[in-house]
Structure formats: C-alpha cells, structure tokens
Enzyme design. Structure first.
Site, PDB file in Angstrom:
ATOM      1  N   SER A  18      96.250  23.316  38.161  1.00  0.00           N
ATOM      2  CA  SER A  18      95.311  24.437  38.236  1.00  0.00           C
ATOM      3  C   SER A  18      95.633  25.541  37.235  1.00  0.00           C
ATOM      4  O   SER A  18      94.735  26.273  36.807  1.00  0.00           O
ATOM      5  CB  SER A  18      95.301  25.014  39.656  1.00  0.00           C
ATOM      6  OG  SER A  18      96.604  25.420  40.055  1.00  0.00           O
ATOM      7  N   ASP A  24      96.179  35.389  45.377  1.00  0.00           N
ATOM      8  CA  ASP A  24      96.990  34.345  46.014  1.00  0.00           C
ATOM      9  C   ASP A  24      98.452  34.384  45.595  1.00  0.00           C
ATOM     10  O   ASP A  24      99.294  33.713  46.194  1.00  0.00           O
ATOM     11  CB  ASP A  24      96.394  32.956  45.769  1.00  0.00           C
ATOM     12  CG  ASP A  24      96.389  32.538  44.295  1.00  0.00           C
ATOM     13  OD1 ASP A  24      96.988  33.232  43.448  1.00  0.00           O
ATOM     14  OD2 ASP A  24      95.768  31.510  43.980  1.00  0.00           O
ATOM     15  N   HIS A  77      98.388  32.080  40.975  1.00  0.00           N
ATOM     16  CA  HIS A  77      97.669  31.865  39.725  1.00  0.00           C
ATOM     17  C   HIS A  77      97.497  33.179  38.962  1.00  0.00           C
ATOM     18  O   HIS A  77      97.214  34.211  39.565  1.00  0.00           O
ATOM     19  CB  HIS A  77      96.288  31.255  40.006  1.00  0.00           C
ATOM     20  CG  HIS A  77      96.355  29.934  40.692  1.00  0.00           C
ATOM     21  ND1 HIS A  77      96.309  29.818  42.070  1.00  0.00           N
ATOM     22  CD2 HIS A  77      96.480  28.688  40.202  1.00  0.00           C
ATOM     23  CE1 HIS A  77      96.407  28.530  42.396  1.00  0.00           C
ATOM     24  NE2 HIS A  77      96.504  27.828  41.284  1.00  0.00           N
TER      25      HIS A  77
END
Length: 214
Positions: free
Chosen positions: A29, A182, A185
């Site tokens: 990701s 979060d 990221h």
C-alpha cells in the site's frame, strides 16, 4: 546491450537523446498510494521528481495494498515484463504486521531478487525495520534481511522507505504530521519527503538499469 541513460549536462539541456528506462515499483500500500488522491501517491510523485531531474525514466506502479513478501514473489514473474529495465522492491511491512517468520520473509525477498537476476533487471531493495514488540531476536533477524540480501545479490540498497521522515528527529512523534490518521501510511507531504530522500537512489537504479552503472 541494455539502453543507456544519459545524465550529462548536455542531456539535461536537451542536447542529446536517450531511450526511456522503465522501472517497476513492486510493493504494498505504501507503493500503491493508499488513502491518497492518485496524483499524490508515491509513484506519481516520484515520477514528477524524476521528470524534474530530466531523467528519461517511466515508472510502473506494481504496488498492491495488503501485499506481503509472499504476494510480491507470486507477482514477480508477471511484473518483470520484457519492457522492464529496473525494479524497486519495497515489501515487508505487512509481514511485520502479521508477525511472519523472518526466515520466510527473507526467502520470499530472495526469490524476487533471483527472478530479477534471471530477467537481467537491476534492483533497488528498500529496507524495512521491525518494531520492538516481537522481541529483540525477531527485530535483529528481520532488520538484517535487507542489507544482507542486497550484499549477497549485488543489488542497490536504500535503508528504509521512511528514511525521509526521520531527518528532523528519530522521535516518532515528530513524524506524525506527515502521516495519515491511521499512523501507518504517509500523507501527501510525507510522500514528498520520502521521494526527496529516495529519489537519488532511484536515479542510480535507472543508470544501472540502462547499463551505465557497475
């Protein structure tokens, strides 16, 4: 003979022509650009950085959210298409989240590097460091994977994907403003810092992929 990337002043001024070098960014990701507008993701920002340097490089985004080193290994063969000259390998974060045995992560990454060797594709291996919550033995084993594999396989090596976020301080609190809510990221500004730090190593990869490196 592989293509030659010309990075001379004459080339940067447009006085010479060079064939485009294609680099695939194999990752998870972080590479894919999770949580960001497409233009703000890692690959688009890195592409703009390379363009600003005058490099004849085209990036291919081979990032898949949630991917582990095992997933990367399963995708390596079809990522390494005939047009690919170089590959950034940035995997391992999801192995850490799942507590994967470092020996398995090492074997998967080595398999990816072996596939790149077989395809005559230059690699930049981007390191990842384990947190301390799995214990010192786990951290020592995991952290050693990347520099040791890079040395064994003769690949280029960059110490950590988040290297660009630690320039001000090693304190995690100092990098929170560069992260999404979060805490995993990077946000757009964080990606920009990551690209600024990693960019020169990608330039070196491009030159090596084109036949200009040792």
């Amino acid at each position: 003979m592989r293509k030659i990337l010309v990075l001379s002043a004459a080339f940067l001024a447009g006085g010479a022509q060079a064939e485009e070098v294609v680099i695939a960014a194999l990752g998870d990701s972080l590479t894919q650009g999770y949580g960001l507008p497409e233009a703000d993701g890692f690959v688009p920002q890195l592409q703009r950085w390379l363009d600003a340097q005058g490099a004849e490089v085209r990036l291919s985004n081979a990032g898949v959210s949630g991917d582990t080193t095992a997933g990367g290994l399963s995708r390596a063969a079809w990522t390494l298409t005939p047009e690919v000259d170089g590959m950034i390998v940035a995997l391992g974060g999801n192995d850490l989240l799942r507590g994967v045995d470092p020996g398995l992560s090492r074997a998967n990454l080595d398999g990816i590097l072996a596939a790149a060797d077989d395809a005559d594709v230059a690699v930049l291996l981007v390191g990842m460091q384990a947190p301390g919550n799995f214990g010192p033995a786990y951290k020592k084993a995991f952290d050693a994977i990347y520099p040791e594999l890079a040395a064994d396989r003769g690949t280029l090596y960059f110490p950590a994907f988040f290297e660009g976020l630690s320039v001000e301080s090693g304190d995690l609190a100092s990098v929170r403003k560069f992260m999404q809510p979060d805490g995993i990221h990077p946000n757009s500004e964080g990606v920009a810092r990551i690209v600024d730090a990693l960019g020169p190593a990608v330039m070196e990869l491009a030159e090596k992929a084109a036949g200009g490196g040792s």
